[in-house]
Design an enzyme around this catalytic site. Structure first.
Site, PDB file in Angstrom:
ATOM      1  N   THR A 109       5.819   1.392  -4.931  1.00 25.71           N
ATOM      2  CA  THR A 109       5.948  -0.369  -5.218  1.00 25.71           C
ATOM      3  C   THR A 109       5.978  -0.640  -5.812  1.00 25.71           C
ATOM      4  OG1 THR A 109       3.510  -0.127  -5.335  1.00 25.71           O
ATOM      5  CG2 THR A 109       3.745  -0.760  -3.197  1.00 25.71           C
TER       6      THR A 109
ATOM      7  N   GLY B 231       7.399  -6.176  -8.671  1.00 24.11           N
ATOM      8  CA  GLY B 231       7.997  -8.040  -9.355  1.00 24.11           C
ATOM      9  C   GLY B 231       9.254  -7.951  -9.720  1.00 24.11           C
ATOM     10  N   CYS B 232       9.320  -6.479 -10.904  1.00 22.01           N
ATOM     11  CA  CYS B 232      10.403  -6.707 -11.111  1.00 22.01           C
ATOM     12  C   CYS B 232      12.168  -7.600 -10.505  1.00 22.01           C
ATOM     13  CB  CYS B 232      10.956  -5.719 -12.103  1.00 22.01           C
ATOM     14  SG  CYS B 232       9.853  -5.043 -13.266  1.00 22.01           S
TER      15      CYS B 232
END
Ligand code: PXL
Length: 256
Positions: A204, A208-209
């Protein structure tokens, strides 16, 4: 016209997070990518060993060079390092003619600080009011809204609280919830929910990026916000599902 997307973020030499993830995502979603680098990390899928924050004037110069020649249709911020850089971006953002997505990165996925305490205050006071979309995860939403965010109800509450601090829209990401991964968007006084089943994986790194880059690419193409989030959510879910299994630690996603 070729859609252009800009990332203002840190470098991850392992290619899974930061500007590298952003540029791969822009490319895959058919936006021409530009990058202003704020800091350099030394990391791989196992550890973050070092973070060097660039001088704010160097960040400013990179940004000026890009804006005066190939202005983007949308931009995002990731890791910003310190208050001087946050101020530089916030000042410039006052005259942005395109939407700014703020991914309020406080820590790397391994818990290494990517914004110092003074920078966090500057982000809240100066950058949030310039954001078209703020995209916190659960712990960033808890930190920034000052409430404990653990379920859909508190995600909605946090989105409402954060929208009073300046951002036009807020997307609280539920990737760290138990059960389904549900994200809550607060947009024009209305809530929208985006759900995906949880994928069992340890790969993972850079989620977010990649997610905020995907929303930015869609906004650069002119996709309206709720649809931009829906498409980005599909992209991120597939990228997690088809992770290439690289590295010995928390591996990267599949940006293809
Ligand atoms: O996930 C936040 C993040 C942002 N920017 C850089 C990172 C990471 C996470 O590892 O490395 C450069």
């Amino acid at each position: 016209m070729t859609p252009v997307a800009l990332t203002i973020a840190g470098s991850d030499p392992s290619g899974g997070a930061g500007i590298q993830a952003d540029l791969k995502t822009f490319h895959r979603l058919e936006a021409y990518g530009e990058s202003v680098i704020t800091l350099i990390t030394v990391q791989n899928t196992l550890t973050v060993d070092r973070v060097e924050v660039l001088d704010a004037d160097l960040v400013q110069q990179q940004l000026d060079a890009v804006l005066r020649d190939i202005p983007p249709g949308a931009a995002k911020t990731g890791a910003l390092g310190n208050a001087a850089i946050v101020r530089t971006i916030a000042d410039a953002a006052a005259s942005f003619k395109f939407p700014l997505v703020v991914d309020p990165v406080l820590f790397s996925s391994k818990g290494f600080p990517l914004l110092d305490a003074e920078g966090r205050t500057a982000l809240i006071e100066l950058l949030l009011p310039r954001a078209f979309l703020l995209m916190p995860n659960l712990s960033e939403a808890s930190d920034l809204a000052g409430i404990s965010v653990t379920d859909i109800h508190s995600m909605r509450r946090a989105a409402e609280i954060l929208s009073t601090r300046g951002p036009k829209n807020v997307l609280v990401k539920g990737g760290h919830l138990q059960g389904e991964a549900v994200d809550v968007l607060f947009c024009n006084g209305q809530f929208h929910e985006f759900a995906a089943s949880r994928i069992k994986t340890t790969h993972t790194h850079g989620t977010g990026c990649t997610y905020s880059a995907a929303v930015t690419a869609e906004l650069a193409k002119g996709t309206p916000l709720p649809d931009a989030v829906a498409r980005a959510k599909t992209f991120i879910t597939r990228a997690i599902q088809w992770a290439p299994g690289l590295g010995s630690g928390t591996g990267p996603l599949n940006h293809f």
